[in-house]
Scaffold this motif. Structure first.
Motif, PDB file in Angstrom:
ATOM      1  N   VAL A  64       0.838  -1.207   0.000  1.00 33.84           N
ATOM      2  CA  VAL A  64       0.000   0.000   0.000  1.00 33.84           C
ATOM      3  C   VAL A  64       0.868   1.250   0.000  1.00 33.84           C
ATOM      4  N   ALA A  65       1.967   1.238   0.753  1.00 35.93           N
ATOM      5  CA  ALA A  65       2.869   2.389   0.814  1.00 35.93           C
ATOM      6  C   ALA A  65       3.476   2.687  -0.551  1.00 35.93           C
ATOM      7  N   GLN A 161       4.722  17.746  -0.562  1.00 36.59           N
ATOM      8  CA  GLN A 161       4.737  17.961  -2.006  1.00 36.59           C
ATOM      9  C   GLN A 161       5.866  17.231  -2.721  1.00 36.59           C
ATOM     10  N   ASN A 162       6.877  16.805  -1.974  1.00 28.98           N
ATOM     11  CA  ASN A 162       8.023  16.150  -2.596  1.00 28.98           C
ATOM     12  C   ASN A 162       7.752  14.651  -2.762  1.00 28.98           C
ATOM     13  N   LYS A 163       7.698  14.190  -4.001  1.00 30.29           N
ATOM     14  CA  LYS A 163       7.351  12.800  -4.279  1.00 30.29           C
ATOM     15  C   LYS A 163       8.371  11.831  -3.700  1.00 30.29           C
ATOM     16  N   ALA A 164       9.663  12.154  -3.827  1.00 27.97           N
ATOM     17  CA  ALA A 164      10.707  11.259  -3.341  1.00 27.97           C
ATOM     18  C   ALA A 164      10.677  11.132  -1.826  1.00 27.97           C
ATOM     19  N   SER A 165      10.529  12.271  -1.142  1.00 31.63           N
ATOM     20  CA  SER A 165      10.534  12.231   0.323  1.00 31.63           C
ATOM     21  C   SER A 165       9.276  11.574   0.873  1.00 31.63           C
ATOM     22  N   SER A 166       8.130  11.827   0.248  1.00 34.04           N
ATOM     23  CA  SER A 166       6.890  11.207   0.726  1.00 34.04           C
ATOM     24  C   SER A 166       6.930   9.696   0.518  1.00 34.04           C
ATOM     25  N   LEU A 171       7.369   4.404   3.268  1.00 29.47           N
ATOM     26  CA  LEU A 171       8.031   3.115   3.464  1.00 29.47           C
ATOM     27  C   LEU A 171       8.644   3.009   4.858  1.00 29.47           C
ATOM     28  N   VAL A 172       9.233   4.111   5.335  1.00 28.89           N
ATOM     29  CA  VAL A 172       9.839   4.103   6.668  1.00 28.89           C
ATOM     30  C   VAL A 172       8.773   3.913   7.745  1.00 28.89           C
ATOM     31  N   LEU A 175       7.704   0.360   7.752  1.00 27.64           N
ATOM     32  CA  LEU A 175       8.754  -0.462   8.351  1.00 27.64           C
ATOM     33  C   LEU A 175       8.778  -0.301   9.867  1.00 27.64           C
ATOM     34  N   LEU A 176       8.621   0.945  10.337  1.00 21.98           N
ATOM     35  CA  LEU A 176       8.619   1.200  11.778  1.00 21.98           C
ATOM     36  C   LEU A 176       7.433   0.525  12.454  1.00 21.98           C
ATOM     37  N   MET A 177       6.259   0.630  11.860  1.00 21.69           N
ATOM     38  CA  MET A 177       5.079   0.001  12.451  1.00 21.69           C
ATOM     39  C   MET A 177       5.256  -1.510  12.531  1.00 21.69           C
TER      40      MET A 177
END
Length: 255
Positions: A64-65, A161-166, A171-172, A175-177
């Motif tokens: 989903v992420a 707004q930043n696609k790469a950072s979002s 994903l992070v 992974l954390l959850m």
């Protein structure tokens, strides 16, 4: 909002990433029962359909992420969201339509896998040995957890707004959850916690059921004794994430 959803569905049908993810889920639903059947014939391994159905619970959050961050992030990178606002669409309608397309697309991915593996697994492995009520709860909560993941990821993407950072953040967070839920479950099964009634154990037990990743780890073991709490917590997280996302998106200065 119908026009917004229609445009999203047109993009979805043309999305190579989505078709790859859908193909992956269906293909895995075919391969898993075939491999299980092969091991049952060759080595006499005793598999149940339930044990093969639950494997994808471990990757739902990541699937989903990946989809939500890429699909919605493209709206920002291409300037589509800004154009929708200029065209007269309210930010609320834009956010809700984005949430709905992520929910629908994500649920289709999960259901496609489940239908495939249940249909083929019933023939190659064996029908369910667990009662239909329990199986229905497991599938229902899985779908609800998928919707919750979609809500969380929609919030992250729509306020960034930043696609790469979002994409990275989505994903992070997934992974954390998963890491937290796995750690919490391991602690609860440890000998130190087995006969403890401390406040610490109560906190761990809450986190174990509150996070959607923890719920899925419990469902892998066919644990549905706290199904009501799982449903309530999923709805609560969805409402909070959506409400927060809408409030921030309404005030966001789009560049």
């Amino acid at each position: 909002m119908n026009n917004l959803l229609s445009a999203y569905f047109q993009r979805l049908l043309k999305s190579r990433l989505y078709w790859c993810l859908l193909g992956l889920m269906i293909l895995s639903g075919i391969i898993i029962p075939i491999l299980a059947h092969r091991e049952m014939i060759t080595y006499g391994t005793d598999y149940t359909l339930e044990s093969r159905l639950v494997w994808h619970f471990l990757i739902i959050g990541f699937i989903v992420a990946v989809f939500c961050s890429w699909f919605l992030g493209t709206d920002y990178s291409d300037g589509t969201i800004r154009n929708k606002i200029i065209a007269g669409n309210s930010r609320l309608k834009i956010y809700i339509s984005a949430l709905l397309i992520c929910v629908i697309a994500s649920v289709i991915l999960v259901v496609a896998h489940q239908i495939t593996i249940i249909g083929l697994g019933t023939w190659l492995i064996a029908p369910f040995k667990t009662d239909i009520h329990t199986i229905s709860l497991i599938i229902g909560i899985t779908i609800l957890a998928t919707i919750t993941f979609a809500g969380i990821n929609t919030m992250i993407v729509m306020i960034n707004q930043n696609k790469a950072s979002s994409s990275t953040i989505c994903l992070v967070v997934s992974l954390l959850m998963f890491g937290i839920s796995f750690y919490v479950l391991s602690v609860l099964f440890s000998s130190d916690m087995a006969h403890s009634d401390s406040i610490v154990k109560q906190i761990y037990e809450f986190l174990n059921i509150f996070l959607p990743t923890g719920q899925l780890l419990n469902l892998i073991n066919l644990q549905v004794t706290q199904a009501t709490e799982m449903i309530i917590y999923n709805i609560l997280i969805l409402v909070i994430s959506t409400g927060t996302g809408i409030m921030v998106f309404e005030q966001k200065n789009l560049k």
